[in-house]
Write an enzyme that holds these catalytic residues in place. Structure first.
Site, short mmCIF file in Angstrom:
data_model
loop_
_atom_site.label_atom_id
_atom_site.label_comp_id
_atom_site.label_asym_id
_atom_site.label_seq_id
_atom_site.Cartn_x
_atom_site.Cartn_y
_atom_site.Cartn_z
N PRO A 101 0.84 -1.20 0.00
CA PRO A 101 0.00 0.00 0.00
C PRO A 101 0.88 1.25 0.00
O PRO A 101 1.93 1.27 0.64
CB PRO A 101 -0.79 -0.12 1.31
CG PRO A 101 0.00 -1.05 2.17
CD PRO A 101 0.76 -1.95 1.25
N VAL A 102 0.43 2.28 -0.74
CA VAL A 102 1.21 3.52 -0.83
C VAL A 102 0.95 4.38 0.41
O VAL A 102 -0.17 4.39 0.94
CB VAL A 102 0.79 4.28 -2.12
CG1 VAL A 102 1.49 5.63 -2.22
CG2 VAL A 102 1.12 3.44 -3.34
N SER A 108 6.73 1.56 0.54
CA SER A 108 6.35 1.33 -0.86
C SER A 108 7.27 2.02 -1.87
O SER A 108 7.74 1.41 -2.83
CB SER A 108 4.89 1.79 -1.03
OG SER A 108 4.65 2.20 -2.32
N ASP A 152 14.83 3.10 5.33
CA ASP A 152 13.87 2.35 4.51
C ASP A 152 14.56 1.67 3.33
O ASP A 152 14.43 0.46 3.13
CB ASP A 152 12.76 3.29 3.97
CG ASP A 152 11.79 3.71 5.05
OD1 ASP A 152 12.07 3.48 6.23
OD2 ASP A 152 10.74 4.30 4.70
C1 MEV Z 1 9.95 6.04 7.81
O1 MEV Z 1 9.82 4.66 7.55
C2 MEV Z 1 10.85 6.28 8.96
C3 MEV Z 1 11.07 7.75 9.33
O2 MEV Z 1 11.95 7.74 10.44
C4 MEV Z 1 11.63 8.55 8.19
C5 MEV Z 1 13.08 8.19 7.85
O3 MEV Z 1 13.76 7.54 8.66
O4 MEV Z 1 13.53 8.61 6.79
C6 MEV Z 1 9.77 8.41 9.79
#
Ligand code: MEV
Length: 323
Positions: A101-102, A108, A152
């Site tokens: 899911p976006v 994603s 990520d």
């Molecule tokens: C996003 O999955 C995690 C955050 O900490 C953003 C990031 O680390 O770039 C909210």
């Protein structure tokens, strides 16, 4: 040239989101039940250099030349072509199929970038090593998110549990005892970029307050790593609850997330929290295998639009699928 398909998993952040953007550590694991898949194939009878992009699920049927240069797909394609030194590729079709899911906290955007970079470079005969795929996917994340930590793209590229810190990169995690997670989607779409920007605004307005919360989260992550590696799920669960309280204090929780987190805890989860950018998207609950089904049902009854159960096996660290 034979068609090439590459895929990349989704991810969950176990502990440490948001603070990780400010240089603190975080823990993340891949989720293989959801995948971005990209197939690169020759587009017969079409002039050289034309790249068609097809993503039926999100109704995209376009060409690279028609997309803005700063579109994430353009950035991934151009970056991949530059990396392998190909200016005019043969006409090709990139077909994107993603079950992620976006804007839901499961990575994603990074998963599509990683799968696309892998498929395109392999199709052209120059598959890139993981470190280069990761670096390229990070540049796309920068355009998408502004100030991503890089966690990520890293957990998705290497597809294994990681301890991550921006300045030091990642360390693979070993898992001391098998862990079961139930992942519940609030159905509320919340782009990471906006959540990260909101946290930054608060940090600029009240730096001491935000930094105290980031430092608290960092301590939770260090203890969480020890609990994960030492096979102490109860402790890990309590730390997830403590992290959720910090994330709520950072204003990235939401009524929908709180409802699902509360539901999971009431149904017997060891710990539960939002995962990723927050303000919507997915929450995760650490559960005992015996309670997994009941907790998944309770989340559905409480309004989760999709529920996944995923298991992290003890050493060697591997994630396997369960429905
Ligand atoms: C996003 O999955 C995690 C955050 O900490 C953003 C990031 O680390 O770039 C909210």
């Amino acid at each position: 040239m034979p068609a090439i398909t590459a895929s990349a998993p989704g991810k969950i952040i176990l502990l440490g989101e948001h603070a990780v953007v400010y240089g603190h550590p975080a823990l993340a694991i891949p989720v293989h039940q959801v995948q971005a898949k990209v197939t690169a194939s020759a587009d017969i009878g079409v002039p050289r250099g034309r790249i068609r992009i097809l993503s039926p699920k999100i109704h995209i049927d376009t060409e690279r030349g028609l997309l803005a240069d700063d579109h994430p797909l353009s950035l991934a394609i151009d970056g991949a072509l530059r990396a392998v030194g190909v200016e005019q590729p043969p006409a090709l079709l990139l077909r994107i199929d993603s079950t992620l899911p976006v804007a839901a906290g499961l990575g994603s955007g990074a998963a599509v970038s990683v799968a696309l970079i892998r498929a395109l470079t392999a199709f052209l005969g120059y598959p890139l090593p993981d470190a280069e795929v990761n670096a390229l996917a990070y540049t796309v994340e920068q355009r998408l998110h502004g100030t991503p930590s890089g966690i990520d793209n890293t957990v998705i590229t290497y597809a294994r549990p990681i301890f991550y810190q921006r300045e030091h990169g990642f360390q693979p995690l070993t898992v001391g005892a098998p862990l079961t997670f139930v992942i519940g989607d609030t159905g509320v779409r919340s782009p990471t970029r906006e959540a990260v920007a909101a946290v930054r605004q608060d940090w600029q307005a009240e730096p001491a307050r935000s930094e105290a919360l980031f430092a608290h989260i960092a301590r939770i992550v260090i203890e969480g790593r020890a609990a994960l590696e030492g096979g102490r799920p109860q402790t890990l669960g309590s730390l997830m609850n403590e992290d959720q309280r910090c994330l709520a204090a950072l204003n990235v929780s939401s009524p929908e997330l709180e409802r699902l987190v509360g539901t999971a805890l009431d149904a017997g989860a060891l710990g539960a929290k939002l995962s990723g950018g927050g303000r919507g998207g997915n929450m995760i609950a650490l559960v005992t295998p015996e309670r997994a089904k009941a907790i998944a049902s309770a989340l559905q009854a409480a309004g989760a639009v999709r529920v996944l159960t995923t298991r992290l096996l003890a050493e060697p660290a591997r994630e396997v699928q369960h429905d």
